[in-house]
Enzyme design. Structure first.
Site, PDB file in Angstrom:
ATOM      1  N   CYS A   2      -5.999  -3.473   6.952  1.00 61.33           N
ATOM      2  CA  CYS A   2      -6.269  -4.898   7.047  1.00 61.33           C
ATOM      3  C   CYS A   2      -7.614  -5.181   6.386  1.00 61.33           C
ATOM      4  O   CYS A   2      -8.537  -4.383   6.446  1.00 61.33           O
ATOM      5  CB  CYS A   2      -6.320  -5.442   8.462  1.00 61.33           C
ATOM      6  SG  CYS A   2      -4.802  -5.216   9.371  1.00 61.33           S
ATOM      7  N   ARG A  27      -6.027  -2.686   1.258  1.00 63.99           N
ATOM      8  CA  ARG A  27      -6.136  -2.319   2.674  1.00 63.99           C
ATOM      9  C   ARG A  27      -4.880  -2.671   3.472  1.00 63.99           C
ATOM     10  O   ARG A  27      -4.796  -2.395   4.664  1.00 63.99           O
ATOM     11  CB  ARG A  27      -7.339  -3.020   3.297  1.00 63.99           C
ATOM     12  CG  ARG A  27      -8.653  -2.693   2.625  1.00 63.99           C
ATOM     13  CD  ARG A  27      -9.786  -3.446   3.272  1.00 63.99           C
ATOM     14  NE  ARG A  27     -10.003  -2.950   4.611  1.00 63.99           N
ATOM     15  CZ  ARG A  27     -10.783  -1.930   4.930  1.00 63.99           C
ATOM     16  NH1 ARG A  27     -11.461  -1.314   3.987  1.00 63.99           N
ATOM     17  NH2 ARG A  27     -10.923  -1.536   6.161  1.00 63.99           N
ATOM     18  N   TRP A  74      -2.111  -5.011   7.389  1.00 65.15           N
ATOM     19  CA  TRP A  74      -1.278  -3.822   7.452  1.00 65.15           C
ATOM     20  C   TRP A  74      -0.789  -3.774   8.890  1.00 65.15           C
ATOM     21  O   TRP A  74      -1.576  -3.587   9.819  1.00 65.15           O
ATOM     22  CB  TRP A  74      -2.099  -2.574   7.113  1.00 65.15           C
ATOM     23  CG  TRP A  74      -1.266  -1.333   7.003  1.00 65.15           C
ATOM     24  CD1 TRP A  74      -0.544  -0.929   5.914  1.00 65.15           C
ATOM     25  CD2 TRP A  74      -1.068  -0.336   8.011  1.00 65.15           C
ATOM     26  NE1 TRP A  74       0.089   0.261   6.194  1.00 65.15           N
ATOM     27  CE2 TRP A  74      -0.211   0.646   7.471  1.00 65.15           C
ATOM     28  CE3 TRP A  74      -1.520  -0.174   9.314  1.00 65.15           C
ATOM     29  CZ2 TRP A  74       0.197   1.763   8.181  1.00 65.15           C
ATOM     30  CZ3 TRP A  74      -1.112   0.943  10.027  1.00 65.15           C
ATOM     31  CH2 TRP A  74      -0.262   1.908   9.452  1.00 65.15           C
ATOM     32  N   ASN A 100      -9.449  -6.710  12.071  1.00 63.24           N
ATOM     33  CA  ASN A 100      -9.018  -5.427  11.510  1.00 63.24           C
ATOM     34  C   ASN A 100      -9.308  -4.370  12.561  1.00 63.24           C
ATOM     35  O   ASN A 100     -10.443  -4.264  13.012  1.00 63.24           O
ATOM     36  CB  ASN A 100      -9.816  -5.159  10.219  1.00 63.24           C
ATOM     37  CG  ASN A 100      -9.738  -3.720   9.767  1.00 63.24           C
ATOM     38  OD1 ASN A 100      -8.760  -3.020  10.049  1.00 63.24           O
ATOM     39  ND2 ASN A 100     -10.761  -3.261   9.086  1.00 63.24           N
ATOM     40  N   GLY A 101      -8.298  -3.613  12.957  1.00 65.33           N
ATOM     41  CA  GLY A 101      -8.499  -2.575  13.964  1.00 65.33           C
ATOM     42  C   GLY A 101      -7.366  -2.591  14.970  1.00 65.33           C
ATOM     43  O   GLY A 101      -6.323  -3.218  14.745  1.00 65.33           O
ATOM     44  N   GLU A 480      -0.815  18.789  -3.005  1.00 62.07           N
ATOM     45  CA  GLU A 480      -1.318  17.490  -3.435  1.00 62.07           C
ATOM     46  C   GLU A 480      -0.316  16.798  -4.379  1.00 62.07           C
ATOM     47  O   GLU A 480      -0.049  15.599  -4.268  1.00 62.07           O
ATOM     48  CB  GLU A 480      -2.687  17.666  -4.127  1.00 62.07           C
ATOM     49  CG  GLU A 480      -3.240  16.444  -4.837  1.00 62.07           C
ATOM     50  CD  GLU A 480      -3.369  15.213  -3.953  1.00 62.07           C
ATOM     51  OE1 GLU A 480      -3.260  15.311  -2.722  1.00 62.07           O
ATOM     52  OE2 GLU A 480      -3.545  14.115  -4.518  1.00 62.07           O
ATOM     53  N   LYS A 484       1.519  13.169  -3.821  1.00 65.14           N
ATOM     54  CA  LYS A 484       1.419  12.084  -4.803  1.00 65.14           C
ATOM     55  C   LYS A 484       2.805  11.567  -5.162  1.00 65.14           C
ATOM     56  O   LYS A 484       3.043  10.371  -5.207  1.00 65.14           O
ATOM     57  CB  LYS A 484       0.708  12.625  -6.043  1.00 65.14           C
ATOM     58  CG  LYS A 484      -0.179  11.692  -6.760  1.00 65.14           C
ATOM     59  CD  LYS A 484      -1.547  11.506  -6.193  1.00 65.14           C
ATOM     60  CE  LYS A 484      -1.654  11.359  -4.715  1.00 65.14           C
ATOM     61  NZ  LYS A 484      -2.950  11.453  -4.156  1.00 65.14           N
ATOM     62  N   GLU A 487       4.561   9.720  -2.077  1.00 65.46           N
ATOM     63  CA  GLU A 487       3.995   8.485  -1.533  1.00 65.46           C
ATOM     64  C   GLU A 487       4.217   7.277  -2.433  1.00 65.46           C
ATOM     65  O   GLU A 487       4.238   6.155  -1.948  1.00 65.46           O
ATOM     66  CB  GLU A 487       2.507   8.641  -1.193  1.00 65.46           C
ATOM     67  CG  GLU A 487       1.576   8.709  -2.377  1.00 65.46           C
ATOM     68  CD  GLU A 487       0.101   8.638  -1.966  1.00 65.46           C
ATOM     69  OE1 GLU A 487      -0.691   9.389  -2.545  1.00 65.46           O
ATOM     70  OE2 GLU A 487      -0.258   7.833  -1.083  1.00 65.46           O
ATOM     71  N   HIS A 503      12.019  32.258   2.567  1.00 59.51           N
ATOM     72  CA  HIS A 503      12.043  32.473   4.023  1.00 59.51           C
ATOM     73  C   HIS A 503      12.716  31.315   4.761  1.00 59.51           C
ATOM     74  O   HIS A 503      12.503  31.151   5.951  1.00 59.51           O
ATOM     75  CB  HIS A 503      10.624  32.713   4.540  1.00 59.51           C
ATOM     76  CG  HIS A 503      10.020  33.964   3.999  1.00 59.51           C
ATOM     77  ND1 HIS A 503      10.415  35.219   4.407  1.00 59.51           N
ATOM     78  CD2 HIS A 503       9.095  34.165   3.028  1.00 59.51           C
ATOM     79  CE1 HIS A 503       9.749  36.136   3.733  1.00 59.51           C
ATOM     80  NE2 HIS A 503       8.935  35.520   2.876  1.00 59.51           N
ATOM     81  N   LYS A 598      -4.816   1.721   1.622  1.00 59.15           N
ATOM     82  CA  LYS A 598      -5.782   2.637   1.015  1.00 59.15           C
ATOM     83  C   LYS A 598      -6.720   3.250   2.050  1.00 59.15           C
ATOM     84  O   LYS A 598      -7.034   4.422   1.996  1.00 59.15           O
ATOM     85  CB  LYS A 598      -6.582   1.855  -0.032  1.00 59.15           C
ATOM     86  CG  LYS A 598      -7.621   2.663  -0.765  1.00 59.15           C
ATOM     87  CD  LYS A 598      -6.968   3.603  -1.738  1.00 59.15           C
ATOM     88  CE  LYS A 598      -7.964   4.411  -2.534  1.00 59.15           C
ATOM     89  NZ  LYS A 598      -7.294   5.581  -3.130  1.00 59.15           N
TER      90      LYS A 598
HETATM   91  O1  M6R Z   1     -10.416   7.792   2.430  1.00 64.55           O
HETATM   92  P1  M6R Z   1      -9.937   9.166   2.795  1.00 64.55           P
HETATM   93  O2  M6R Z   1     -10.118  10.143   1.698  1.00 64.55           O
HETATM   94  O3  M6R Z   1     -10.524   9.677   4.076  1.00 64.55           O
HETATM   95  O4  M6R Z   1      -8.401   8.996   3.041  1.00 64.55           O
HETATM   96  C1  M6R Z   1      -7.612  10.044   3.517  1.00 64.55           C
HETATM   97  C2  M6R Z   1      -6.157   9.836   3.187  1.00 64.55           C
HETATM   98  O5  M6R Z   1      -5.671   8.697   3.829  1.00 64.55           O
HETATM   99  C3  M6R Z   1      -5.954   9.672   1.676  1.00 64.55           C
HETATM  100  O6  M6R Z   1      -6.473  10.775   0.993  1.00 64.55           O
HETATM  101  C4  M6R Z   1      -4.465   9.512   1.328  1.00 64.55           C
HETATM  102  O7  M6R Z   1      -3.771  10.671   1.669  1.00 64.55           O
HETATM  103  C5  M6R Z   1      -4.335   9.210  -0.155  1.00 64.55           C
HETATM  104  N1  M6R Z   1      -4.461   7.801  -0.375  1.00 64.55           N
HETATM  105  C6  M6R Z   1      -3.065   9.689  -0.721  1.00 64.55           C
HETATM  106  O8  M6R Z   1      -3.027   9.471  -2.100  1.00 64.55           O
END
Ligand code: M6R
Length: 603
Positions: A2, A27, A74, A100-101, A480, A484, A487, A503, A598
């Site tokens: 948010c 956000r 959000w 926000n929260g 990673e 990517k 998501e 396994h 984000k």
């Molecule tokens: O802001 P941060 O690095 O602490 O965020 C952690 C994760 O939410 C963040 O890395 C998330 O996995 C990525 N946006 C994925 O691409």
């Protein structure tokens, strides 16, 4: 999660709110809303489900004023509907609130204080608006006192901005665990979840601390601590440029941010290396040297960057490194060593999961270093030390340049400490030269976008699932790479240690299953190639991403060689582009994948 923005004292409140919300859309983008009023109390509340653009379509030119608050959501409590969109009103409609929260005790508040109240939505925020309204209307408190009284009851995380429709000259704000800043202007002032939301209007900002209440008027800002005592605070200037937060000629932020990585590598070198010396604060080096074990706490991509840093960190500093998923740490507390140092890796510096660990480890008296892209963020302020990523704002939800910057900054720290303790490997490791090679390798891979795009069309078209496999550092990159891909393209994808597939998971391989193999280490390449044979003979369609020194005929994507400590930095680039093109080819929004935000500021 948010985003909040507010302005008081401007002639163009609506425009300022919309511009600010657009910058905060990363956000959350489930719904958006604004409240604006002029001094004669001509007032409007507009809300829309979905993106800021949907909100904009509903705003007529008559909607303007001198004060306003806005919100992009959000969803946590309740579906993304107009009724659940902010701003929320008190029962009589006098108080308007954006938040926000997560308010943890909103159900108890409802039962204890708000019997008989009628709520139009399901959010925790609406309950808070009613509570404040009740203290004004029934208990005859001033709006400020009602706000303060409500904050004394509300438990959880919040950044609030509130306006009283009877007096549209003041914005009341407060925060606890969620980010919020005041922006200072000439004849107007602002509030916002981050500096980007206000940077078009001002570069001068004031921090707000947890549990403070701030009364923002067009020509004054009054900060009160929890006891109601006025606080003096110096403003700071944000080193942000409007061009840093624009897309330029790029179709998506993600592509821009992928392309920026060689430049980010160079910027990191400039900031951390001068006159033959690594510029790491003595107290940070001392904290690492004194530690008998490093605990890296992080989430998502930042957690993967921690893994990618583990080997070189251990080898260069002679200190064992343990990785901890932030959201699990509280329940699965590892047996801590006697002198731990906690390193929090976080792009945003606001991740609630990491923050709750930081609070806990501070209570236990352990030192903490935050490695973040946002100095001044919560994790940065609350840790003992901070190292900045210098990656520039990362706006696409999918993290790319922050990942590589995190690994690069961790390598600087490891090298600086290693030199200090006389570690032989550190002494002979020419990091600056090696990071320059990384930048060169990145540039070469980025020049192959069309080729990579064609490979994506060949291997990932119409698939519902895929696997990344690798060994050693390549396994860490696989995790990673898989994150990517899933998501943003919604292809179900897992990153596996290549030797582990047999396994159990190999049972999922069938005719045409895409398996993307990463190979960058000569000494174990033949083992990974063996695993490729195993899945190929069961029908998998294998795409091979290989470093130049491991190349064999038939490999698909080649990556320029870099030092073995830093292969993640080079090997991840094609995987970022693979995720980008797979998403583009599916016609999806690359920068704003569904269900995500984000900055993850809820636990
Ligand atoms: O802001 P941060 O690095 O602490 O965020 C952690 C994760 O939410 C963040 O890395 C998330 O996995 C990525 N946006 C994925 O691409």
């Amino acid at each position: 999660m948010c985003g909040i923005v507010g302005v008081v004292g401007s002639k163009n409140a609506t425009d300022i709110l919309i511009q600010g919300l657009q910058k905060l859309e990363y956000r959350g983008y489930d719904s958006a809303g604004i409240f604006v009023s002029d001094e004669r109390k001509n007032q409007s509340i507009i809300k829309a489900v979905g993106r800021i653009s949907s909100l904009q379509e509903k705003i007529g030119i008559e909607v303007n004023g001198s004060i306003g608050i806005g919100h992009t959501r959000w969803a946590t409590h309740g579906k993304p509907t107009e009724n659940n969109a902010h701003p929320h009103a008190s029962e009589s409609n006098r108080i308007l609130l954006v938040h926000n929260g997560v308010v943890e005790n909103y159900k108890e508040i409802k039962t204890e204080y708000l019997n008989g109240h009628h709520f139009i939505g399901e959010t925790d925020t609406e309950v808070c608006a009613h509570l404040i309204g009740k203290f004004i209307e029934v208990d005859h408190l001033t709006p400020k006192d009602a706000f303060v009284k409500a904050l004394g009851i509300i438990e959880g995380s919040y950044a609030f901005a509130m306006v009283d429709r009877e007096d549209p000259t003041v914005i009341y704000v407060a925060k606890n665990k969620s980010p919020l800043l005041v922006g200072l202007g000439e004849g107007y002032n602002m509030v916002g979840s981050d500096a980007m939301a206000m940077i078009r209007e001002t570069k001068q900002f004031l921090e707000i601390h947890d549990k403070e209440v701030v009364i923002v008027k067009k020509d004054s800002v009054e900060i009160l601590d929890e006891a109601g005592i006025q606080q003096e605070r110096d403003a700071f200037t944000a080193e942000l440029d409007l061009s840093d937060i624009g897309k330029g000629t790029y179709p998506y932020y993600m592509l821009k941010e992928i392309d920026e990585q060689p430049a980010v590598m160079r910027r990191i070198m400039q900031n951390y290396f001068k006159d033959g010396k690594y510029l790491v604060a003595d107290e940070i080096k001392k904290a690492v040297i004194e530690a008998d074990r490093i605990y890296i706490v992080a989430a998502g991509t930042s957690y993967h960057a921690g893994y990618a840093s583990k080997t070189f960190f251990e080898e260069l500093t002679d200190t064992p490194v343990e990785l901890c998923i932030a959201s699990e740490f509280g329940y699965n507390l590892p047996l801590l060593s006697k002198k731990p140092l906690f390193i929090y890796i976080s792009q945003s510096g606001e991740t609630a999961d990491s923050r709750q660990v930081l609070v806990k480890t501070k209570e236990l008296g352990y030192p903490a270093l935050t490695v973040t892209n946002v100095p001044g963020s919560t994790l940065s302020r609350e840790a003992d030390f901070t190292m900045a990523l210098h990656a520039g704002p990362e706006i696409a939800v999918a993290s790319t340049k922050a990942y590589t910057a995190q690994i690069a900054v961790m390598s600087i720290l490891a090298k600086a400490v290693g030199e200090e303790i006389g570690n032989e490997k550190a002494k002979s490791f020419n990091l600056i030269q090696e990071l320059s090679l990384v930048a060169t390798s990145m540039v070469a891979t980025l020049a192959e976008k069309e080729w990579i795009e064609s490979k994506v069309a060949e291997y990932l078209k119409d698939t519902r699932n895929a696997f990344y496999i690798g060994r050693g550092q390549d396994y860490f990159v696989s995790m990673e790479a898989a994150l990517k891909l899933k998501e943003i393209s919604y292809i179900q994808c897992e990153g596996f240690a290549a030797g582990e597939l047999k396994h159990g998971t190999i049972a999922l391989i069938e005719e045409g299953t895409p398996v993307l193999a990463i190979i960058s280490n000569k000494s174990i390449a033949s083992h990974t190639r063996g695993n490729i044979m195993e899945v190929s003979s069961r029908g998998a369609n294998v795409l091979k991403v290989v470093s130049a020194d491991c190349q064999e005929e038939g490999d698909d994507i080649l990556v320029g060689n870099v030092h073995s400590y830093l292969t993640s930095l080079a090997m991840v680039i094609p995987t970022q582009l693979i995720a980008y093109y797979a998403t583009l080819q599916r016609g999806l929004d690359v920068d704003k994948p569904r269900n995500l935000a984000k900055s993850v500021t809820v636990e």
